[in-house]
Write an enzyme that holds these catalytic residues in place. Structure first.
Site, PDB file in Angstrom:
ATOM      1  N   ASP A   1       0.858  -1.184   0.000  1.00 39.10           N
ATOM      2  CA  ASP A   1       0.000   0.000   0.000  1.00 39.10           C
ATOM      3  C   ASP A   1       0.899   1.240   0.000  1.00 39.10           C
ATOM      4  O   ASP A   1       1.248   1.775   1.047  1.00 39.10           O
ATOM      5  CB  ASP A   1      -0.907  -0.021   1.229  1.00 39.10           C
ATOM      6  CG  ASP A   1      -1.939   1.095   1.215  1.00 39.10           C
ATOM      7  OD1 ASP A   1      -1.869   1.962   0.332  1.00 39.10           O
ATOM      8  OD2 ASP A   1      -2.812   1.108   2.106  1.00 39.10           O
ATOM      9  N   HIS A   2       1.280   1.692  -1.192  1.00 37.33           N
ATOM     10  CA  HIS A   2       2.247   2.774  -1.354  1.00 37.33           C
ATOM     11  C   HIS A   2       1.643   3.955  -2.096  1.00 37.33           C
ATOM     12  O   HIS A   2       0.693   3.809  -2.870  1.00 37.33           O
ATOM     13  CB  HIS A   2       3.458   2.280  -2.149  1.00 37.33           C
ATOM     14  CG  HIS A   2       4.544   1.696  -1.316  1.00 37.33           C
ATOM     15  ND1 HIS A   2       5.851   2.120  -1.389  1.00 37.33           N
ATOM     16  CD2 HIS A   2       4.517   0.727  -0.378  1.00 37.33           C
ATOM     17  CE1 HIS A   2       6.590   1.438  -0.537  1.00 37.33           C
ATOM     18  NE2 HIS A   2       5.805   0.569   0.081  1.00 37.33           N
TER      19      HIS A   2
ATOM     20  N   GLY B   1       4.381   2.777   9.042  1.00 40.32           N
ATOM     21  CA  GLY B   1       4.543   3.542   7.815  1.00 40.32           C
ATOM     22  C   GLY B   1       5.975   3.942   7.497  1.00 40.32           C
ATOM     23  O   GLY B   1       6.905   3.694   8.262  1.00 40.32           O
ATOM     24  N   GLU B   2       6.122   4.586   6.316  1.00 40.12           N
ATOM     25  CA  GLU B   2       7.397   5.112   5.854  1.00 40.12           C
ATOM     26  C   GLU B   2       7.209   6.557   5.404  1.00 40.12           C
ATOM     27  O   GLU B   2       6.178   6.913   4.829  1.00 40.12           O
ATOM     28  CB  GLU B   2       7.943   4.301   4.663  1.00 40.12           C
ATOM     29  CG  GLU B   2       8.119   2.824   4.913  1.00 40.12           C
ATOM     30  CD  GLU B   2       6.931   2.026   4.388  1.00 40.12           C
ATOM     31  OE1 GLU B   2       6.138   2.560   3.574  1.00 40.12           O
ATOM     32  OE2 GLU B   2       6.791   0.883   4.814  1.00 40.12           O
TER      33      GLU B   2
END
Length: 322
Positions: free
Chosen positions: A37-38, A106-107
């Site tokens: 999921d990006h 996250g990121e």
């Protein structure tokens, strides 16, 4: 015996192809599928990043038995946790109960787009715990009003809920996140073989719960072409561990961070070519670390169909003998 999954890699694949690949994974005999999921790909060369939740809805209709899972969604910045709860409930209904909700802290790569800055790791973990509490409460039915450190919910209610509870997974890469997962999740997501993280999860209350991991490989009958592809599209994973991966803000930064990474460096951790035994040995490390589920990633969107044929005939039978 570990269950073997297939990864719908949004960062390297157009949306319509991802739906086709989900159906093909079911046909090939994979036990489940996960989807990234990006908002961004890791590297510009990967070239794609469609909205995972739209792809999931289509994949649910294109498959009949294949369990689906986000791997993983960040419910703290791009998405408000109340919206994540609604999306998860809808997916569980559309898929007939075949959906699990994988969550993580996250990121920066994906979350900076809303312009709110990137919090410290400790803050991100507190945000994740609060988000999970909201999601669970909404999935339980009834009206939810919540005022917390990070999120407010004003009289929210989900009207379309699945018949069975949605399993929730939480990603971990160290002791603190493993403890968090043990307390709040039904599933541990730990990407690489990290037996110490699995042991911490089990010791803190996660004993008997599934452990999901992910194994990248580059199948090709031409081993040199496989190595070149792995280096071109997967060198981002050599940027320096999760503490670095979570902090870099864009594909250009990943390119800079991996400018000295060589094809042979990537090939040390990514099986390249058509050697079934090499993939089996790589998967064995996950099993020995305590993983119950291993999702394979075939690097390169244009190599998926050859990979499916190989997996169906040779790789999956060998992995199931582990």
């Amino acid at each position: 015996m570990a269950k073997i999954g297939y990864t719908l890699m949004c960062e390297q694949t157009p949306a319509r192809q991802l739906v086709d690949f989900a159906a093909r994974a079911e046909q090939a005999g994979f036990d489940y599928a996960v989807i990234s999921d990006h908002y961004f790909p890791w590297l510009e060369e990967m070239g794609h990043s469609p909205y995972a939740w739209s792809v999931l809805g289509a994949a649910a209709q294109a498959t009949e038995r294949l369990p689906l899972m986000t791997y993983v969604t960040c419910p703290t910045m791009r998405y408000h946790p109340a919206v994540v709860a609604q999306k998860a409930a809808t997916m569980a209904v559309l898929s007939g109960g075949r959906f699990s909700l994988g969550l993580g802290a996250g990121e920066n790569l994906n979350e900076h787009v809303i312009g709110e800055g990137w919090p410290s790791a400790d803050t991100r973990h507190r945000m994740l715990v609060e988000a999970v509490r909201i999601i669970k409460e909404l999935l339980g039915g009834g009206y939810v009003t919540y005022q917390g450190e990070f999120y407010d919910v004003d009289s929210a209610k989900l009207y379309d809920l699945p018949e069975e509870p949605i399993p929730i997974g939480i990603a971990a890469s160290g002791g603190d996140s493993a403890r968090l997962a043990a307390e709040h999740a039904d599933i541990l997501v730990v990407n690489e073989p990290m037996p110490e993280v699995v042991r911490r999860f089990q010791g803190d209350g996660g004993s008997g719960k599934p452990v999901y991991g992910q194994l990248a490989l580059s199948y090709d009958t031409d081993a040199e072409a496989a190595r070149e592809r792995a280096h071109r599209l997967w060198r981002w994973a050599s940027a320096g561990g999760w503490k670095v991966l979570a902090e870099l803000p864009g594909p250009v930064n990943f390119a800079a961070a991996t400018g000295t990474v060589r094809p042979e460096d990537v090939a040390r951790s990514v099986p390249c070519g058509a050697d079934v035994d090499a993939v089996v040995e790589a998967a064995r490390a996950y099993v020995e670390a305590g993983h119950t589920h291993i999702a394979l990633v075939q690097i390169g969107a244009d190599q998926q169909e050859p990979f499916f044929s190989w997996a169906e005939k040779e790789l999956l039978p060998a992995l199931r003998r582990l």
